[in-house]
Design a protein around this motif. Structure first.
Motif, PDB file in Angstrom:
ATOM      1  N   PHE A   1       3.063 -10.645  -8.867  1.00  0.00           N
ATOM      2  CA  PHE A   1       3.013  -9.386  -9.629  1.00  0.00           C
ATOM      3  C   PHE A   1       2.399  -8.298  -8.764  1.00  0.00           C
ATOM      4  O   PHE A   1       1.362  -8.524  -8.137  1.00  0.00           O
ATOM      5  CB  PHE A   1       2.122  -9.504 -10.872  1.00  0.00           C
ATOM      6  CG  PHE A   1       2.623 -10.432 -11.929  1.00  0.00           C
ATOM      7  CD1 PHE A   1       3.955 -10.800 -12.017  1.00  0.00           C
ATOM      8  CD2 PHE A   1       1.741 -10.926 -12.873  1.00  0.00           C
ATOM      9  CE1 PHE A   1       4.398 -11.657 -13.005  1.00  0.00           C
ATOM     10  CE2 PHE A   1       2.175 -11.784 -13.879  1.00  0.00           C
ATOM     11  CZ  PHE A   1       3.502 -12.143 -13.941  1.00  0.00           C
ATOM     12  N   CYS A   2       3.016  -7.111  -8.790  1.00  0.00           N
ATOM     13  CA  CYS A   2       2.429  -5.919  -8.178  1.00  0.00           C
ATOM     14  C   CYS A   2       1.741  -5.126  -9.282  1.00  0.00           C
ATOM     15  O   CYS A   2       2.336  -4.874 -10.330  1.00  0.00           O
ATOM     16  CB  CYS A   2       3.512  -5.029  -7.568  1.00  0.00           C
ATOM     17  SG  CYS A   2       4.417  -5.810  -6.246  1.00  0.00           S
ATOM     18  N   ALA A   3       0.507  -4.710  -9.025  1.00  0.00           N
ATOM     19  CA  ALA A   3      -0.233  -3.920 -10.004  1.00  0.00           C
ATOM     20  C   ALA A   3       0.304  -2.489 -10.065  1.00  0.00           C
ATOM     21  O   ALA A   3       1.122  -2.072  -9.247  1.00  0.00           O
ATOM     22  CB  ALA A   3      -1.716  -3.922  -9.641  1.00  0.00           C
ATOM     23  N   SER A   4      -0.212  -1.738 -11.043  1.00  0.00           N
ATOM     24  CA  SER A   4       0.342  -0.406 -11.316  1.00  0.00           C
ATOM     25  C   SER A   4      -0.166   0.684 -10.377  1.00  0.00           C
ATOM     26  O   SER A   4       0.247   1.825 -10.491  1.00  0.00           O
ATOM     27  CB  SER A   4       0.059  -0.012 -12.771  1.00  0.00           C
ATOM     28  OG  SER A   4      -1.339   0.064 -12.996  1.00  0.00           O
ATOM     29  N   MET A   5      -1.066   0.344  -9.423  1.00  0.00           N
ATOM     30  CA  MET A   5      -1.526   1.392  -8.501  1.00  0.00           C
ATOM     31  C   MET A   5      -0.554   1.613  -7.346  1.00  0.00           C
ATOM     32  O   MET A   5      -0.673   2.574  -6.617  1.00  0.00           O
ATOM     33  CB  MET A   5      -2.933   1.089  -7.954  1.00  0.00           C
ATOM     34  CG  MET A   5      -2.996   0.009  -6.901  1.00  0.00           C
ATOM     35  SD  MET A   5      -3.279  -1.651  -7.579  1.00  0.00           S
ATOM     36  CE  MET A   5      -4.723  -1.400  -8.575  1.00  0.00           C
ATOM     37  N   TRP A   6       0.434   0.739  -7.192  1.00  0.00           N
ATOM     38  CA  TRP A   6       1.394   0.889  -6.097  1.00  0.00           C
ATOM     39  C   TRP A   6       2.529   1.820  -6.519  1.00  0.00           C
ATOM     40  O   TRP A   6       2.971   1.797  -7.650  1.00  0.00           O
ATOM     41  CB  TRP A   6       1.967  -0.472  -5.694  1.00  0.00           C
ATOM     42  CG  TRP A   6       0.906  -1.465  -5.353  1.00  0.00           C
ATOM     43  CD1 TRP A   6       0.526  -2.539  -6.103  1.00  0.00           C
ATOM     44  CD2 TRP A   6       0.064  -1.480  -4.198  1.00  0.00           C
ATOM     45  NE1 TRP A   6      -0.495  -3.205  -5.483  1.00  0.00           N
ATOM     46  CE2 TRP A   6      -0.796  -2.582  -4.318  1.00  0.00           C
ATOM     47  CE3 TRP A   6      -0.028  -0.656  -3.078  1.00  0.00           C
ATOM     48  CZ2 TRP A   6      -1.763  -2.888  -3.349  1.00  0.00           C
ATOM     49  CZ3 TRP A   6      -0.988  -0.971  -2.109  1.00  0.00           C
ATOM     50  CH2 TRP A   6      -1.838  -2.067  -2.257  1.00  0.00           C
TER      51      TRP A   6
END
Length: 118
Positions: A62-67
């Motif tokens: 999972f990539c977090a929402s800051m990227w």
């Protein structure tokens, strides 16, 4: 009752590892009757993706929402370059900032089963 699916070995890419751990813990708790999810590592930056995916051999990332969308695409491509069949998901950019951690957990509870069942 349906059989639990898994185990899924999860790696996150999040610049705030403690927050990632907390939110993923809530997700695992919410889905534990249906899925066996092991949270195995977090990458705090894009440079850690290749070594940690290589070391831990996750089947979910999972990539977090800051990227940004571009960064998330790069992260997912890097993970797929090591494990072609890895399931990846990028949380929409800014979701944490705009709606807070509860919104992230709700979003994941909605999206993760679709991903894991695919």
């Amino acid at each position: 009752m349906a059989e639990r699916k898994g185990p899924f070995r999860l790696v996150t890419v999040n610049t705030a590892p403690e927050r990632a751990k907390r939110l993923i813990g809530r997700l695992i708790e919410a889905l534990k009757d249906r899925y066996d999810i092991d949270y195995i590592a977090n990458c705090e930056n894009i440079a850690e993706v290749v070594p940690k995916v290589t070391e831990h051999q996750p089947n979910v990332l999972f990539c977090a929402s800051m990227w940004t969308p571009e960064e998330a695409e790069e992260i997912q491509a890097l993970a797929r370059s090591i494990i072609p069949g890895i399931k990846t998901h990028a949380i929409p950019t800014g979701l944490q900032v705009e709606r807070g951690p509860d919104a992230i957990v709700e979003y994941l509870i909605e999206k993760v089963p679709i991903l894991l069942d695919s």
